[in-house]
Design an enzyme around this catalytic site. Structure first.
Site, PDB file in Angstrom:
ATOM      1  N   THR A  17      11.052  -6.820  -3.391  1.00 27.96           N
ATOM      2  CA  THR A  17      11.760  -7.130  -4.645  1.00 27.96           C
ATOM      3  C   THR A  17      11.660  -5.971  -5.644  1.00 27.96           C
ATOM      4  O   THR A  17      12.575  -5.762  -6.446  1.00 27.96           O
ATOM      5  CB  THR A  17      11.262  -8.436  -5.298  1.00 27.96           C
ATOM      6  OG1 THR A  17       9.890  -8.298  -5.673  1.00 27.96           O
ATOM      7  CG2 THR A  17      11.426  -9.620  -4.368  1.00 27.96           C
ATOM      8  N   ASN A  18      10.572  -5.213  -5.589  1.00 31.26           N
ATOM      9  CA  ASN A  18      10.508  -4.007  -6.438  1.00 31.26           C
ATOM     10  C   ASN A  18      11.525  -2.979  -5.976  1.00 31.26           C
ATOM     11  O   ASN A  18      12.183  -2.334  -6.787  1.00 31.26           O
ATOM     12  CB  ASN A  18       9.087  -3.422  -6.428  1.00 31.26           C
ATOM     13  CG  ASN A  18       8.158  -4.175  -7.343  1.00 31.26           C
ATOM     14  OD1 ASN A  18       8.166  -3.980  -8.549  1.00 31.26           O
ATOM     15  ND2 ASN A  18       7.352  -5.063  -6.762  1.00 31.26           N
ATOM     16  N   LYS A  95      -0.430   0.560   2.583  1.00 35.08           N
ATOM     17  CA  LYS A  95      -1.291   1.535   3.265  1.00 35.08           C
ATOM     18  C   LYS A  95      -1.639   2.635   2.255  1.00 35.08           C
ATOM     19  O   LYS A  95      -0.819   2.965   1.393  1.00 35.08           O
ATOM     20  CB  LYS A  95      -0.563   2.195   4.436  1.00 35.08           C
ATOM     21  CG  LYS A  95      -0.229   1.286   5.597  1.00 35.08           C
ATOM     22  CD  LYS A  95      -1.313   1.362   6.653  1.00 35.08           C
ATOM     23  CE  LYS A  95      -0.942   0.607   7.926  1.00 35.08           C
ATOM     24  NZ  LYS A  95      -0.315  -0.679   7.776  1.00 35.08           N
ATOM     25  N   THR A 110       2.663   1.176  -7.505  1.00 37.07           N
ATOM     26  CA  THR A 110       2.597   0.057  -8.439  1.00 37.07           C
ATOM     27  C   THR A 110       1.562  -0.935  -7.951  1.00 37.07           C
ATOM     28  O   THR A 110       1.400  -1.139  -6.747  1.00 37.07           O
ATOM     29  CB  THR A 110       3.978  -0.599  -8.632  1.00 37.07           C
ATOM     30  OG1 THR A 110       3.840  -1.729  -9.487  1.00 37.07           O
ATOM     31  CG2 THR A 110       4.609  -1.033  -7.326  1.00 37.07           C
ATOM     32  N   HIS A 111       0.840  -1.534  -8.898  1.00 37.25           N
ATOM     33  CA  HIS A 111      -0.276  -2.424  -8.545  1.00 37.25           C
ATOM     34  C   HIS A 111      -0.254  -3.647  -9.466  1.00 37.25           C
ATOM     35  O   HIS A 111      -0.089  -3.500 -10.685  1.00 37.25           O
ATOM     36  CB  HIS A 111      -1.595  -1.659  -8.703  1.00 37.25           C
ATOM     37  CG  HIS A 111      -2.777  -2.496  -8.351  1.00 37.25           C
ATOM     38  ND1 HIS A 111      -3.069  -2.869  -7.056  1.00 37.25           N
ATOM     39  CD2 HIS A 111      -3.740  -3.051  -9.132  1.00 37.25           C
ATOM     40  CE1 HIS A 111      -4.160  -3.617  -7.049  1.00 37.25           C
ATOM     41  NE2 HIS A 111      -4.580  -3.749  -8.292  1.00 37.25           N
ATOM     42  N   ALA A 144      -5.836  10.125  -3.451  1.00 36.87           N
ATOM     43  CA  ALA A 144      -6.417   9.758  -2.163  1.00 36.87           C
ATOM     44  C   ALA A 144      -7.236   8.472  -2.229  1.00 36.87           C
ATOM     45  O   ALA A 144      -7.624   7.923  -1.187  1.00 36.87           O
ATOM     46  CB  ALA A 144      -7.282  10.912  -1.651  1.00 36.87           C
ATOM     47  N   GLY A 145      -7.513   7.965  -3.420  1.00 38.29           N
ATOM     48  CA  GLY A 145      -8.319   6.758  -3.544  1.00 38.29           C
ATOM     49  C   GLY A 145      -7.483   5.490  -3.513  1.00 38.29           C
ATOM     50  O   GLY A 145      -6.262   5.532  -3.373  1.00 38.29           O
ATOM     51  N   ASP A 147      -5.957   2.943  -5.554  1.00 38.90           N
ATOM     52  CA  ASP A 147      -5.502   2.613  -6.917  1.00 38.90           C
ATOM     53  C   ASP A 147      -6.303   3.364  -7.995  1.00 38.90           C
ATOM     54  O   ASP A 147      -6.604   2.806  -9.052  1.00 38.90           O
ATOM     55  CB  ASP A 147      -5.566   1.089  -7.149  1.00 38.90           C
ATOM     56  CG  ASP A 147      -4.684   0.336  -6.171  1.00 38.90           C
ATOM     57  OD1 ASP A 147      -3.599   0.838  -5.861  1.00 38.90           O
ATOM     58  OD2 ASP A 147      -5.085  -0.756  -5.721  1.00 38.90           O
TER      59      ASP A 147
END
Ligand code: GRF
Length: 206
Positions: A17-18, A95, A110-111, A144-145, A147
């Site tokens: 949906t995003n 991922k 996005t989170h 690389a982390g 979030d």
């Protein structure tokens, strides 16, 4: 459509949906960007179907089809590079991207939580279980982390009495879609700079 439009490759793992919000936004050429391809880490998802309905090329690179994570990382980066993006957008891509993609392109993610609280795959569930009264969504540059990249934009969403993970996530996603579209559009039209962890819109020296 303007040939100056910023080229977006959007990565998805789910309902998309995003992605749909981005596909709808780019229909207006003043938006400043176009979606040149949609990639996924799995087949048979609605996100890919949305791209196909919009006439956007798709590709799938499954981790299970590669002997190592490093080879998947390289293969994914090559598939992305084939579409010559200016910006890669992870829109519910579940991922962590490896160095081959992160070193080649700027990547927006996005989170569904207010980082740095509740990173990871279960940000909505974790915020609910913690008992916060306000949560929200974050659009960030990927690193690389998990979030941990520099934050570009955030919006808050109240937790309501009786919320469960599904109802809260749906309310967050309504806000998240607008935030992602607004943020990617500004990046495309205005450019951005990063100083340490601070992201600002506008071109260097502009
Ligand atoms: C979004 O909330 C995203 O932040 C999270 O998964 C959701 C994806 O939703 N990682 P959709 O596939 O864009 O509908």
């Amino acid at each position: 459509m303007s040939s100056q439009a910023v080229r977006l490759v959007v990565l998805v793992s789910g309902s998309g949906t995003n992605l749909q919000a981005l596909l709808d936004a780019v229909a207006d050429e003043t938006y400043g960007a176009r979606v040149v391809a949609v990639g996924a880490d799995r087949d048979g998802i609605e996100g890919l179907a949305r791209a196909e309905r919009a006439g956007v090329p798709t590709f799938v690179e499954r981790l299970a089809d590669h002997p190592t994570r490093e080879e998947w990382d390289r293969a994914l980066a090559e598939r992305i590079a084939g579409h010559r993006p200016d910006l890669v957008v992870c829109a519910g891509f579940m991922k962590i991207l490896g160095a081959p993609t992160l070193q080649a392109f700027p990547v927006v993610n996005t989170h569904p939580a207010l980082l740095p609280s509740f990173p990871g795959a279960h940000g909505v569930r974790d915020a609910l279980a913690y008992g916060v009264r306000v949560t929200g969504c974050t659009v960030m540059l990927a690193d690389a982390g998990v979030d941990t990249g520099p934050i570009i934009a955030q919006e808050s969403v109240p937790v309501l009495e009786g919320d469960d993970e599904a109802s809260l996530h749906e309310r967050i996603k309504t806000v998240e879609r607008t935030l992602l579209v607004d943020t990617v559009g500004r990046m495309a039209r205005e450019g951005w700079t990063v100083t340490g962890r601070i992201v600002r819109f506008g071109r260097p020296g502009g």
